[in-house]
Design a protein around this motif. Structure first.
Motif, PDB file in Angstrom:
ATOM      1  N   GLY A 109     -17.228  13.137 -20.057  1.00  0.00           N
ATOM      2  CA  GLY A 109     -15.998  13.864 -19.763  1.00  0.00           C
ATOM      3  C   GLY A 109     -15.856  15.112 -20.613  1.00  0.00           C
ATOM      4  N   ASP A 110     -16.341  15.063 -21.851  1.00  0.00           N
ATOM      5  CA  ASP A 110     -16.285  16.240 -22.726  1.00  0.00           C
ATOM      6  C   ASP A 110     -17.151  17.370 -22.174  1.00  0.00           C
ATOM      7  OD1 ASP A 110     -14.636  14.847 -24.409  1.00  0.00           O
ATOM      8  OD2 ASP A 110     -16.229  14.259 -25.800  1.00  0.00           O
ATOM      9  N   ILE A 111     -18.292  17.003 -21.598  1.00  0.00           N
ATOM     10  CA  ILE A 111     -19.183  18.004 -21.010  1.00  0.00           C
ATOM     11  C   ILE A 111     -18.535  18.634 -19.783  1.00  0.00           C
ATOM     12  CG2 ILE A 111     -21.376  18.289 -19.767  1.00  0.00           C
ATOM     13  CD1 ILE A 111     -22.597  16.249 -21.669  1.00  0.00           C
ATOM     14  N   LEU A 112     -17.877  17.818 -18.956  1.00  0.00           N
ATOM     15  CA  LEU A 112     -17.282  18.324 -17.723  1.00  0.00           C
ATOM     16  C   LEU A 112     -16.108  19.261 -17.963  1.00  0.00           C
ATOM     17  CD1 LEU A 112     -17.397  15.125 -15.473  1.00  0.00           C
ATOM     18  CD2 LEU A 112     -18.903  17.103 -15.394  1.00  0.00           C
ATOM     19  N   ARG A 113     -15.575  19.247 -19.160  1.00  0.00           N
ATOM     20  CA  ARG A 113     -14.490  20.181 -19.470  1.00  0.00           C
ATOM     21  C   ARG A 113     -15.019  21.591 -19.739  1.00  0.00           C
ATOM     22  NH1 ARG A 113     -11.801  15.566 -21.696  1.00  0.00           N
ATOM     23  NH2 ARG A 113     -12.893  15.714 -23.689  1.00  0.00           N
ATOM     24  N   GLN A 114     -16.337  21.703 -19.856  1.00  0.00           N
ATOM     25  CA  GLN A 114     -16.952  23.014 -20.072  1.00  0.00           C
ATOM     26  C   GLN A 114     -17.364  23.614 -18.723  1.00  0.00           C
ATOM     27  OE1 GLN A 114     -19.981  22.778 -23.258  1.00  0.00           O
ATOM     28  NE2 GLN A 114     -19.330  20.663 -23.541  1.00  0.00           N
ATOM     29  N   ASN A 115     -17.940  24.802 -18.775  1.00  0.00           N
ATOM     30  CA  ASN A 115     -18.550  25.383 -17.587  1.00  0.00           C
ATOM     31  C   ASN A 115     -19.954  24.817 -17.436  1.00  0.00           C
ATOM     32  OD1 ASN A 115     -16.341  27.087 -16.947  1.00  0.00           O
ATOM     33  ND2 ASN A 115     -17.011  28.560 -18.490  1.00  0.00           N
ATOM     34  N   ASN A 116     -20.626  25.151 -16.338  1.00  0.00           N
ATOM     35  CA  ASN A 116     -22.019  24.756 -16.187  1.00  0.00           C
ATOM     36  C   ASN A 116     -22.806  25.222 -17.413  1.00  0.00           C
ATOM     37  OD1 ASN A 116     -21.590  23.665 -13.552  1.00  0.00           O
ATOM     38  ND2 ASN A 116     -21.599  25.743 -12.733  1.00  0.00           N
ATOM     39  N   ILE A 117     -23.756  24.413 -17.841  1.00  0.00           N
ATOM     40  CA  ILE A 117     -24.327  24.563 -19.182  1.00  0.00           C
ATOM     41  C   ILE A 117     -25.788  25.013 -19.162  1.00  0.00           C
ATOM     42  CG2 ILE A 117     -24.943  23.312 -21.284  1.00  0.00           C
ATOM     43  CD1 ILE A 117     -22.607  21.446 -20.728  1.00  0.00           C
ATOM     44  N   VAL A 118     -26.066  26.086 -19.910  1.00  0.00           N
ATOM     45  CA  VAL A 118     -27.443  26.431 -20.264  1.00  0.00           C
ATOM     46  C   VAL A 118     -27.718  25.799 -21.622  1.00  0.00           C
ATOM     47  CG1 VAL A 118     -29.036  28.302 -20.794  1.00  0.00           C
ATOM     48  CG2 VAL A 118     -27.355  28.588 -18.973  1.00  0.00           C
ATOM     49  N   GLN A 119     -28.938  25.357 -21.833  1.00  0.00           N
ATOM     50  CA  GLN A 119     -29.332  24.651 -23.055  1.00  0.00           C
ATOM     51  C   GLN A 119     -28.617  23.303 -23.167  1.00  0.00           C
ATOM     52  OE1 GLN A 119     -31.975  25.523 -24.541  1.00  0.00           O
ATOM     53  NE2 GLN A 119     -32.085  27.449 -23.438  1.00  0.00           N
ATOM     54  N   PHE A 120     -28.662  22.546 -22.096  1.00  0.00           N
ATOM     55  CA  PHE A 120     -28.176  21.177 -22.078  1.00  0.00           C
ATOM     56  C   PHE A 120     -29.081  20.319 -22.955  1.00  0.00           C
ATOM     57  CE2 PHE A 120     -28.772  16.961 -20.127  1.00  0.00           C
ATOM     58  CZ  PHE A 120     -27.478  16.475 -20.206  1.00  0.00           C
ATOM     59  N   ASN A 121     -28.465  19.485 -23.801  1.00  0.00           N
ATOM     60  CA  ASN A 121     -29.248  18.646 -24.703  1.00  0.00           C
ATOM     61  C   ASN A 121     -28.416  17.432 -25.092  1.00  0.00           C
ATOM     62  OD1 ASN A 121     -31.403  17.831 -26.255  1.00  0.00           O
ATOM     63  ND2 ASN A 121     -30.962  19.198 -27.961  1.00  0.00           N
ATOM     64  N   ALA A 122     -28.358  16.454 -24.209  1.00  0.00           N
ATOM     65  CA  ALA A 122     -27.425  15.338 -24.370  1.00  0.00           C
ATOM     66  C   ALA A 122     -27.874  14.306 -25.401  1.00  0.00           C
ATOM     67  CB  ALA A 122     -27.210  14.648 -23.022  1.00  0.00           C
ATOM     68  N   PHE A 123     -29.179  14.245 -25.690  1.00  0.00           N
ATOM     69  CA  PHE A 123     -29.708  13.205 -26.581  1.00  0.00           C
ATOM     70  C   PHE A 123     -30.609  13.845 -27.637  1.00  0.00           C
ATOM     71  CE2 PHE A 123     -29.756  11.820 -22.088  1.00  0.00           C
ATOM     72  CZ  PHE A 123     -28.661  10.972 -22.100  1.00  0.00           C
TER      73      PHE A 123
END
Length: 268
Positions: A109-123
């Motif tokens: 949910g924290d990610i979805l509050r942002q815009n589409n993401i460049v440099q995604f790194n969830a783990f």
């Protein structure tokens, strides 16, 4: 260039992932360009040795001499997006079903509050492991290790309410009726959609009906039948919704897109 779309082999992953495809780096190939239209997937793309530029209606992938791993996450767009590769690069793109990626990321949910993401790194190990997978020479090992990795990140979460609500939104219930059915307010319904899917119920529904109409086009003789089957009020409502999402009227769109293809998720 032909792109093959793979569905997960693992039965558990099939619940959450629609599928994935690979692109191979080819220094001698021509630039690659295609258009993709709104959908309700969460899409992760990971590439080697690239610069990725994310603009309002365009994603540009540029090969670079610098050794790196680029990853981006896209989950919300309501108009066509141009995908442009200066040259094909080594890449994997994964399509997560609605609510699918939520089962792998603790605070999605924290990610979805942002815009589409460049440099995604969830783990912590994400880019390192993706680099290993992309560097395997044989496709079967890439698939094996990719699915093993995502299985290792699977979390047990309860989305019963959201799944029930989602099923109703995909039906012909009115939004107010769905809220009443589940004893929640329309404001709360909107809130849980934004938290878990990054879009409103009405936006999700509009995109879902558009996608269903594209997928079922070959089964119907005309636009009138197609519009009613996909729960549009009438043909004019269908045409208006279609133009909002594609900038084209349905007849023009279907002349350009071969709906008899198995994988119409990719519109060239």
């Amino acid at each position: 260039m032909k792109i093959k779309f793979y569905k997960p082999k693992n039965g558990i992953l099939k619940k959450y992932i629609k599928g994935y495809y690979f692109i191979l780096h080819d220094e001698n190939a021509e630039p690659l360009k295609y258009w993709t239209f709104p959908n309700n997937y969460c899409i992760i793309s990971v590439s080697l040795n690239t610069d990725v530029l994310l603009e309002a209606n365009k994603i540009t992938v540029i090969p670079t001499d610098q050794t790196n791993v680029s990853a981006d996450l896209v989950w919300r767009y309501v108009s066509p997006v141009e995908i442009f590769y200066e040259k094909p690069v080594t890449e994997i793109t994964i399509y997560f079903k609605p609510l699918g990626l939520n089962h792998f990321i603790k605070d999605f949910g924290d990610i979805l509050r942002q815009n589409n993401i460049v440099q995604f790194n969830a783990f912590p190990d994400f880019k390192q492991e993706m680099e290993k997978i992309l560097n395997y020479k044989e496709r079967k090992y890439q698939i094996q290790e990719l699915e093993k990795y995502w299985l290792s990140k699977l979390l047990h979460k309860n989305f019963n309410l959201m799944r029930n609500v989602l099923q109703d939104v995909e039906s012909d219930y009115k939004i107010a009726e769905i809220a009443l059915k589940h004893n929640i307010s329309r404001q709360y319904l909107n809130k849980i959609f934004m938290k878990n899917l990054g879009k409103s119920p009405s936006e999700y529904r509009k995109i879902q009906r558009f996608r269903n109409s594209v997928a079922t086009k070959k089964h119907f003789k005309n636009l009138t039948e197609l519009s009613y089957e996909n729960m549009f009020y009438d043909q004019s409502h269908f045409i208006k919704s279609f133009k909002n999402l594609t900038t084209l009227n349905p007849n023009a769109f279907f002349k350009q897109v071969n709906t008899n293809k198995n994988n119409i998720w990719l519109f060239v």
